[in-house]
Design a protein around this motif. Structure first.
Motif, PDB file in Angstrom:
ATOM      1  N   GLY A  71       0.788  -1.222   0.000  1.00  0.00           N
ATOM      2  CA  GLY A  71       0.000   0.000   0.000  1.00  0.00           C
ATOM      3  C   GLY A  71       0.820   1.271   0.000  1.00  0.00           C
ATOM      4  N   SER A  72       2.154   1.143  -0.078  1.00  0.00           N
ATOM      5  CA  SER A  72       2.991   2.344  -0.016  1.00  0.00           C
ATOM      6  C   SER A  72       3.071   3.073  -1.355  1.00  0.00           C
ATOM      7  N   GLY A  73       2.525   2.482  -2.406  1.00  0.00           N
ATOM      8  CA  GLY A  73       2.476   3.191  -3.683  1.00  0.00           C
ATOM      9  C   GLY A  73       3.440   2.672  -4.742  1.00  0.00           C
ATOM     10  N   LYS A  74       4.026   1.494  -4.525  1.00  0.00           N
ATOM     11  CA  LYS A  74       5.022   0.967  -5.459  1.00  0.00           C
ATOM     12  C   LYS A  74       4.434   0.714  -6.852  1.00  0.00           C
ATOM     13  N   SER A  75       3.294   0.018  -6.889  1.00  0.00           N
ATOM     14  CA  SER A  75       2.693  -0.276  -8.196  1.00  0.00           C
ATOM     15  C   SER A  75       2.216   1.001  -8.867  1.00  0.00           C
ATOM     16  N   THR A  76       1.694   1.929  -8.050  1.00  0.00           N
ATOM     17  CA  THR A  76       1.248   3.208  -8.598  1.00  0.00           C
ATOM     18  C   THR A  76       2.424   3.930  -9.254  1.00  0.00           C
ATOM     19  N   LEU A  77       3.557   3.934  -8.574  1.00  0.00           N
ATOM     20  CA  LEU A  77       4.751   4.592  -9.130  1.00  0.00           C
ATOM     21  C   LEU A  77       5.117   3.973 -10.482  1.00  0.00           C
ATOM     22  N   LEU A  78       5.046   2.654 -10.552  1.00  0.00           N
ATOM     23  CA  LEU A  78       5.453   1.980 -11.782  1.00  0.00           C
ATOM     24  C   LEU A  78       4.475   2.234 -12.932  1.00  0.00           C
ATOM     25  N   THR A  79       3.183   2.193 -12.643  1.00  0.00           N
ATOM     26  CA  THR A  79       2.210   2.415 -13.728  1.00  0.00           C
ATOM     27  C   THR A  79       2.305   3.856 -14.235  1.00  0.00           C
ATOM     28  N   ILE A  80       2.602   4.787 -13.339  1.00  0.00           N
ATOM     29  CA  ILE A  80       2.773   6.182 -13.768  1.00  0.00           C
ATOM     30  C   ILE A  80       4.057   6.336 -14.576  1.00  0.00           C
ATOM     31  N   ALA A  81       5.124   5.665 -14.128  1.00  0.00           N
ATOM     32  CA  ALA A  81       6.398   5.724 -14.864  1.00  0.00           C
ATOM     33  C   ALA A  81       6.234   5.172 -16.274  1.00  0.00           C
ATOM     34  N   GLY A  82       5.354   4.187 -16.426  1.00  0.00           N
ATOM     35  CA  GLY A  82       5.173   3.554 -17.724  1.00  0.00           C
ATOM     36  C   GLY A  82       4.070   4.171 -18.561  1.00  0.00           C
ATOM     37  N   GLY A  83       3.464   5.248 -18.061  1.00  0.00           N
ATOM     38  CA  GLY A  83       2.404   5.907 -18.827  1.00  0.00           C
ATOM     39  C   GLY A  83       1.089   5.148 -18.862  1.00  0.00           C
ATOM     40  N   LEU A  84       0.951   4.136 -17.981  1.00  0.00           N
ATOM     41  CA  LEU A  84      -0.313   3.391 -17.913  1.00  0.00           C
ATOM     42  C   LEU A  84      -1.316   4.124 -17.044  1.00  0.00           C
ATOM     43  N   ASP A  85      -0.818   5.032 -16.198  1.00  0.00           N
ATOM     44  CA  ASP A  85      -1.667   5.843 -15.335  1.00  0.00           C
ATOM     45  C   ASP A  85      -1.080   7.254 -15.355  1.00  0.00           C
ATOM     46  N   GLN A  86      -1.894   8.245 -15.046  1.00  0.00           N
ATOM     47  CA  GLN A  86      -1.461   9.630 -15.104  1.00  0.00           C
ATOM     48  C   GLN A  86      -1.368  10.216 -13.698  1.00  0.00           C
ATOM     49  N   PRO A  87      -0.317  11.004 -13.414  1.00  0.00           N
ATOM     50  CA  PRO A  87      -0.256  11.631 -12.093  1.00  0.00           C
ATOM     51  C   PRO A  87      -1.307  12.726 -11.956  1.00  0.00           C
ATOM     52  N   THR A  88      -1.726  12.976 -10.724  1.00  0.00           N
ATOM     53  CA  THR A  88      -2.638  14.096 -10.467  1.00  0.00           C
ATOM     54  C   THR A  88      -1.885  15.416 -10.638  1.00  0.00           C
TER      55      THR A  88
ATOM     56  N   LEU B 229       5.662  12.728 -20.448  1.00  0.00           N
ATOM     57  CA  LEU B 229       4.486  11.909 -20.784  1.00  0.00           C
ATOM     58  C   LEU B 229       3.187  12.634 -20.487  1.00  0.00           C
ATOM     59  N   VAL B 230       3.221  13.485 -19.451  1.00  0.00           N
ATOM     60  CA  VAL B 230       1.987  14.139 -19.009  1.00  0.00           C
ATOM     61  C   VAL B 230       1.466  15.098 -20.090  1.00  0.00           C
ATOM     62  N   GLY B 231       2.419  15.720 -20.821  1.00  0.00           N
ATOM     63  CA  GLY B 231       2.015  16.677 -21.839  1.00  0.00           C
ATOM     64  C   GLY B 231       1.547  16.040 -23.143  1.00  0.00           C
ATOM     65  N   LEU B 232       1.732  14.730 -23.276  1.00  0.00           N
ATOM     66  CA  LEU B 232       1.386  14.078 -24.540  1.00  0.00           C
ATOM     67  C   LEU B 232      -0.101  13.764 -24.619  1.00  0.00           C
ATOM     68  N   GLY B 233      -0.639  13.734 -25.832  1.00  0.00           N
ATOM     69  CA  GLY B 233      -1.991  13.220 -26.032  1.00  0.00           C
ATOM     70  C   GLY B 233      -1.968  11.710 -25.882  1.00  0.00           C
ATOM     71  N   GLN B 234      -3.148  11.123 -25.817  1.00  0.00           N
ATOM     72  CA  GLN B 234      -3.251   9.694 -25.546  1.00  0.00           C
ATOM     73  C   GLN B 234      -2.535   8.835 -26.597  1.00  0.00           C
ATOM     74  N   ALA B 235      -2.661   9.215 -27.860  1.00  0.00           N
ATOM     75  CA  ALA B 235      -2.071   8.414 -28.929  1.00  0.00           C
ATOM     76  C   ALA B 235      -0.544   8.464 -28.854  1.00  0.00           C
ATOM     77  N   ASP B 236       0.002   9.651 -28.592  1.00  0.00           N
ATOM     78  CA  ASP B 236       1.457   9.779 -28.508  1.00  0.00           C
ATOM     79  C   ASP B 236       1.995   9.053 -27.276  1.00  0.00           C
ATOM     80  N   ARG B 237       1.195   9.098 -26.190  1.00  0.00           N
ATOM     81  CA  ARG B 237       1.630   8.407 -24.979  1.00  0.00           C
ATOM     82  C   ARG B 237       1.661   6.896 -25.230  1.00  0.00           C
ATOM     83  N   ALA B 238       0.653   6.398 -25.919  1.00  0.00           N
ATOM     84  CA  ALA B 238       0.610   4.965 -26.239  1.00  0.00           C
ATOM     85  C   ALA B 238       1.800   4.589 -27.119  1.00  0.00           C
TER      86      ALA B 238
END
Ligand code: ATP
Ligand code: MG
Length: 240
Positions: free
Chosen positions: A45-62, A73-82
């Protein structure tokens, strides 16, 4: 110093809002350089998986920024991020996450084909990646006809195919016996020695010992970076 492949700056991730809001990460900053394997440890629950999914562009930071090979990655549109995900980032999960209807080679070729690489070239790339993880002879086998360790090798091959420079692994040995798990870590290590940056989430000190550096997440922030201190000393000091 080698080039930064991944750079997270003051990353927050909040799920939900108001009373029900859960702060999965609170201001995490962290960099992984070419050629190094970084272990991320911390309680459940410390956020390890969250960190990884954000690092990989699978999730977006708030809030905060996430750069992969210098691209935010945050500035990219969805297609470019993919597209960034397919070309720069390899992801290895605890489960093997292979497509059961595709052979080993087809599973590995998939991200290349999605990226528009012609199928002959995609297959050659896939065979090279399978060779690198030591199972070229299983290229035409389906996942159901492989052992867990073999399936995880296919997953690693899929994460490194096409020279991707950032390899993210979330407890990649969780479903494997000890010996097979060590073998998977050795492959990750080899890929980092060949120039990729690797981030390995693990609960186990003996796995973190494969890393150059350990980052500890506690209460959703990075509380300690071992820097250049030998991993073994830190682990012996009871950090993990
Ligand atoms: N989609 C979501 N909605 C709400 N809360 C979430 C969501 N995803 C994660 N969380 C919460 O965010 C926090 C961090 O979760 P995360 O999965 O990153 O932890 P972890 O360190 O990977 O844990 P584990 O070691 O058990 O895998 C937890 O409190 C979790 O409940
Ligand atoms: Mg997790």
């Amino acid at each position: 110093m080698n080039a930064a492949v991944l750079r997270l700056s003051d990353v927050h991730r909040v799920h939900g809002d108001g009373e029900a809001a859960v702060h999965a990460l609170r201001g995490v900053s962290f960099t992984a350089y070419a050629g190094e394997l970084v272990a991320v440890m911390g309680p459940s629950g410390s956020g390890k998986s969250t960190l990884l999914t954000i690092a990989g562009g699978l999730d977006q930071p708030t809030s905060g920024s996430v750069e992969v090979e210098g691209t935010d990655l945050v500035g990219l549109g969805q297609a470019d991020r993919a597209r960034m995900r397919r070309t720069s980032v390899g992801y290895v999960f605890q489960g093997f996450n292979l497509v059961p209807a595709l052979t080993a080679a087809e599973n590995v070729a998939l991200p290349r084909e999605l990226d528009g690489v012609r199928s002959g070239k995609a297959r050659r790339d896939a065979l090279a990646a399978l060779e690198e993880v030591g199972i070229a002879d299983l290229a035409d086998r389906f996942p159901d006809d492989m052992s867990g360790g073999q399936q995880q090798r296919v997953a690693i091959a899929r994460a490194i195919v096409g020279e991707r420079r950032l390899v993210l692994a979330d407890e990649p040995t969780g479903a494997l016996d000890t010996e097979t798990g060590e073998e998977i870590l050795r492959l990750l290590r080899a890929r980092c020695d060949a120039g990729a940056a690797g981030v390995l989430v693990t609960h186990e000190a003996r796995h973190a010992a494969w890393a150059d550096r350990v980052v500890f997440l506690r209460d959703r922030v990075v509380v300690d970076e071992s820097g250049s201190a030998p991993v073994d000393d830190l682990l012996e000091a009871g950090h993990a």
